[in-house]
Design a protein around this motif. Sequence first.
Motif, PDB file in Angstrom:
ATOM      1  N   ARG A 266       0.830  -1.212   0.000  1.00 50.88           N
ATOM      2  CA  ARG A 266       0.000   0.000   0.000  1.00 50.88           C
ATOM      3  C   ARG A 266       0.854   1.248   0.000  1.00 50.88           C
ATOM      4  O   ARG A 266       0.595   2.222  -0.731  1.00 50.88           O
ATOM      5  CB  ARG A 266      -0.906  -0.008   1.230  1.00 50.88           C
ATOM      6  CG  ARG A 266      -1.880   1.159   1.298  1.00 50.88           C
ATOM      7  CD  ARG A 266      -2.250   1.498   2.718  1.00 50.88           C
ATOM      8  NE  ARG A 266      -1.101   2.030   3.448  1.00 50.88           N
ATOM      9  CZ  ARG A 266      -1.117   2.379   4.716  1.00 50.88           C
ATOM     10  NH1 ARG A 266      -2.214   2.218   5.428  1.00 50.88           N
ATOM     11  NH2 ARG A 266      -0.045   2.853   5.308  1.00 50.88           N
ATOM     12  N   GLN A 267       1.920   1.236   0.821  1.00 46.58           N
ATOM     13  CA  GLN A 267       2.796   2.390   0.878  1.00 46.58           C
ATOM     14  C   GLN A 267       3.505   2.608  -0.466  1.00 46.58           C
ATOM     15  O   GLN A 267       3.618   3.749  -0.942  1.00 46.58           O
ATOM     16  CB  GLN A 267       3.827   2.201   1.998  1.00 46.58           C
ATOM     17  CG  GLN A 267       4.808   3.356   2.169  1.00 46.58           C
ATOM     18  CD  GLN A 267       4.119   4.644   2.579  1.00 46.58           C
ATOM     19  OE1 GLN A 267       2.999   4.594   3.101  1.00 46.58           O
ATOM     20  NE2 GLN A 267       4.753   5.775   2.342  1.00 46.58           N
ATOM     21  N   GLU A 271       3.192   5.825  -2.845  1.00 43.93           N
ATOM     22  CA  GLU A 271       4.336   6.578  -3.350  1.00 43.93           C
ATOM     23  C   GLU A 271       4.314   6.647  -4.871  1.00 43.93           C
ATOM     24  O   GLU A 271       4.593   7.701  -5.460  1.00 43.93           O
ATOM     25  CB  GLU A 271       5.631   5.920  -2.864  1.00 43.93           C
ATOM     26  CG  GLU A 271       5.851   6.026  -1.353  1.00 43.93           C
ATOM     27  CD  GLU A 271       7.089   5.309  -0.891  1.00 43.93           C
ATOM     28  OE1 GLU A 271       7.723   4.640  -1.745  1.00 43.93           O
ATOM     29  OE2 GLU A 271       7.421   5.380   0.308  1.00 43.93           O
ATOM     30  N   ARG A 272       3.961   5.516  -5.524  1.00 46.78           N
ATOM     31  CA  ARG A 272       3.867   5.549  -6.980  1.00 46.78           C
ATOM     32  C   ARG A 272       2.756   6.488  -7.432  1.00 46.78           C
ATOM     33  O   ARG A 272       2.901   7.203  -8.426  1.00 46.78           O
ATOM     34  CB  ARG A 272       3.601   4.140  -7.504  1.00 46.78           C
ATOM     35  CG  ARG A 272       4.780   3.195  -7.342  1.00 46.78           C
ATOM     36  CD  ARG A 272       4.368   1.791  -7.704  1.00 46.78           C
ATOM     37  NE  ARG A 272       5.476   0.852  -7.507  1.00 46.78           N
ATOM     38  CZ  ARG A 272       5.336  -0.469  -7.540  1.00 46.78           C
ATOM     39  NH1 ARG A 272       4.137  -1.004  -7.753  1.00 46.78           N
ATOM     40  NH2 ARG A 272       6.383  -1.251  -7.365  1.00 46.78           N
ATOM     41  N   MET A 273       1.646   6.472  -6.691  1.00 49.70           N
ATOM     42  CA  MET A 273       0.563   7.367  -7.050  1.00 49.70           C
ATOM     43  C   MET A 273       0.976   8.818  -6.917  1.00 49.70           C
ATOM     44  O   MET A 273       0.660   9.658  -7.786  1.00 49.70           O
ATOM     45  CB  MET A 273      -0.665   7.072  -6.170  1.00 49.70           C
ATOM     46  CG  MET A 273      -1.854   7.961  -6.477  1.00 49.70           C
ATOM     47  SD  MET A 273      -2.520   7.670  -8.126  1.00 49.70           S
ATOM     48  CE  MET A 273      -3.271   6.076  -7.893  1.00 49.70           C
ATOM     49  N   ARG A 274       1.695   9.116  -5.847  1.00 50.01           N
ATOM     50  CA  ARG A 274       2.156  10.506  -5.688  1.00 50.01           C
ATOM     51  C   ARG A 274       3.118  10.884  -6.816  1.00 50.01           C
ATOM     52  O   ARG A 274       3.047  11.994  -7.359  1.00 50.01           O
ATOM     53  CB  ARG A 274       2.833  10.659  -4.323  1.00 50.01           C
ATOM     54  CG  ARG A 274       1.870  10.737  -3.152  1.00 50.01           C
ATOM     55  CD  ARG A 274       2.569  11.225  -1.900  1.00 50.01           C
ATOM     56  NE  ARG A 274       3.537  10.257  -1.418  1.00 50.01           N
ATOM     57  CZ  ARG A 274       3.256   9.316  -0.517  1.00 50.01           C
ATOM     58  NH1 ARG A 274       2.038   9.212  -0.031  1.00 50.01           N
ATOM     59  NH2 ARG A 274       4.185   8.469  -0.113  1.00 50.01           N
ATOM     60  N   ALA A 449       4.963  -2.117 -13.302  1.00 50.00           N
ATOM     61  CA  ALA A 449       4.079  -1.442 -12.356  1.00 50.00           C
ATOM     62  C   ALA A 449       3.558  -0.155 -12.975  1.00 50.00           C
ATOM     63  O   ALA A 449       4.243   0.527 -13.727  1.00 50.00           O
ATOM     64  CB  ALA A 449       4.816  -1.147 -11.056  1.00 50.00           C
ATOM     65  N   ARG A 450       2.349   0.174 -12.646  1.00 54.78           N
ATOM     66  CA  ARG A 450       1.763   1.402 -13.150  1.00 54.78           C
ATOM     67  C   ARG A 450       2.426   2.611 -12.497  1.00 54.78           C
ATOM     68  O   ARG A 450       2.764   2.564 -11.309  1.00 54.78           O
ATOM     69  CB  ARG A 450       0.257   1.422 -12.895  1.00 54.78           C
ATOM     70  CG  ARG A 450      -0.465   0.284 -13.590  1.00 54.78           C
ATOM     71  CD  ARG A 450      -1.928   0.251 -13.278  1.00 54.78           C
ATOM     72  NE  ARG A 450      -2.544  -0.936 -13.882  1.00 54.78           N
ATOM     73  CZ  ARG A 450      -3.837  -1.207 -13.826  1.00 54.78           C
ATOM     74  NH1 ARG A 450      -4.659  -0.390 -13.199  1.00 54.78           N
ATOM     75  NH2 ARG A 450      -4.302  -2.292 -14.414  1.00 54.78           N
ATOM     76  N   LEU A 467       3.121   4.475 -18.418  1.00 49.53           N
ATOM     77  CA  LEU A 467       1.937   3.620 -18.481  1.00 49.53           C
ATOM     78  C   LEU A 467       2.004   2.596 -19.600  1.00 49.53           C
ATOM     79  O   LEU A 467       1.154   1.708 -19.677  1.00 49.53           O
ATOM     80  CB  LEU A 467       0.679   4.486 -18.671  1.00 49.53           C
ATOM     81  CG  LEU A 467       0.360   5.459 -17.550  1.00 49.53           C
ATOM     82  CD1 LEU A 467      -0.858   6.293 -17.911  1.00 49.53           C
ATOM     83  CD2 LEU A 467       0.129   4.731 -16.243  1.00 49.53           C
ATOM     84  N   GLY A 468       2.990   2.689 -20.488  1.00 48.90           N
ATOM     85  CA  GLY A 468       3.018   1.802 -21.648  1.00 48.90           C
ATOM     86  C   GLY A 468       3.105   0.346 -21.279  1.00 48.90           C
ATOM     87  O   GLY A 468       2.278  -0.471 -21.716  1.00 48.90           O
ATOM     88  N   LEU A 469       4.103  -0.038 -20.473  1.00 46.08           N
ATOM     89  CA  LEU A 469       4.256  -1.448 -20.090  1.00 46.08           C
ATOM     90  C   LEU A 469       3.152  -1.898 -19.138  1.00 46.08           C
ATOM     91  O   LEU A 469       2.785  -3.079 -19.129  1.00 46.08           O
ATOM     92  CB  LEU A 469       5.630  -1.669 -19.467  1.00 46.08           C
ATOM     93  CG  LEU A 469       6.827  -1.511 -20.419  1.00 46.08           C
ATOM     94  CD1 LEU A 469       8.134  -1.750 -19.682  1.00 46.08           C
ATOM     95  CD2 LEU A 469       6.704  -2.475 -21.596  1.00 46.08           C
TER      96      LEU A 469
END
Length: 508
Positions: A266-267, A271-274, A449-450, A467-469
């Motif tokens: 989740r963390q 972090e990836r979302m941020r 990973a997205r 976002l390609g892969l």
Amino acid sequence: MVRRPLTLQARLMAAVIGFVSLILVIVAMITSATLGNTLEDQLERQLDATADQLTQRVQQYAVQANLLNVPLTAEYTLGNVGPGPVRDDVFLAVVPASGDPSGVIVTDDGATSLTSAQLFEALSGVDTASPDRGPVHYSTVNVGESGSYRVTVDQLSDGTLVVTGLSRAEIQGTMTQLFTVIALATLGGLMLLAVTTALTISVSLRPLRVAAATATRVSSQPLDRGEVSITERVPESEADPRTEIGRVGAALNTLLDHVDSSLSARQQNEERMRRFVADASHELRTPLASIRGYSELSLRALPAEPEQAPSPATVEQTRTALDRIQAQSLRMTSLVEDLLLLARLDEGRELVHGTVDLTQLAVEGVADARPTAPDHEWNLQVPADPVIVLGDSGRLHQVVTNLLANARTHTPPGTRITLSVARVNGGAELRVHDDGPGIDPQVRDELFARFARGDSSRARQTGGTGLGLAIVKAIVEGHGGSIRVESEPGDTTFIVTLPSSPTADRAE
């Protein structure tokens, strides 16, 4: 007032001690009854012998008393006829057919005559209705302060009744002593059982208490935000899976491991979302700023008077600005479409299955990639016969395009890129190979990973969104397939495996 529930240890102790106590009480009752019956039988056998002897003496005295014309009494019988009784603690009562009854008790201190009240109390409990010597009748009577006696009745030829009894004091003493010993032994045994049971249960439940304490400490940790790591675990010594309670601790440790992994994931996702939000904001802000700037430039280039015709330079400047506005709009549209595609793939609503020729897709993909990177060497390896799978043609074409674009973007000019298609294990396999510098091992684990954009070993030449892969992986998994990468310097291969047809749930 709410009653506080008993602990598991208290309930177990109560059950064990209560059950054992019941067993001991039953055993004590059976033992006492058996011993009492045995002692009573012995006393009755002794009573029979004593009654026979005393009845003969009374019968002898009755003849003498009749000749001497004196009353037939128990005291005179014991005092004048032969030696004393067989044993002490003897009760003797004589009830003549005509005359007053008499009674005497013989103890170590001698013979004691009974009063009329004592004699009446004693004889009231004796069955004198049928004192025949067939089936012997025994009775238990109380003779004042002298205690309890076991008596039997004999009848002489003249109708005189002879009541003989032996004291039950010895039996009562034995039974009292037995009850005392049993009570003390039972009490001591129960106390020892309670201590042993408490220690055994306490030691057995210790792993459960440790697991509860561990769960309590974990529950007090804030897990809703920030970087969280659960380090609390049940000690291995208290989580032995070979025992029932130890399995609870082992299961709790497994649960905590899963929760800790989920919190870490989740963390990482946060972090990836941020990072993605920051990247997406930058990607959108740049074209928006360009659109705004070129729009303002176009407005400034317009003549001040509506009737005034624009100059050729103004027309050219305006056309250039509009071209830039269109390019930036297309860039933003591509980013938004990628995000929308991922959302639809997550919902399983985007794929439309049909017959797809992977060989044809590979040919078209390489043909489309050559003009975009003429400085790369493009190779194609396909079998003579078509490789047919059941899938979404448009999305599988996007997989080929994204993989070729990824290889083109992250490799230097002169790199050889090879696209191959083959049949494997009833399905199909598509490979994109290049001899470029390879992928940084630190990035490889998060490559699909997205929102992952870091790539230190391949120079980024375009403003990709990361976002390609991720889209490639979502499409491949939507077809029931898998994708993996094998990379080292000079040898990087993306391998896509597709089944001949998706599973029923995927197809549905």
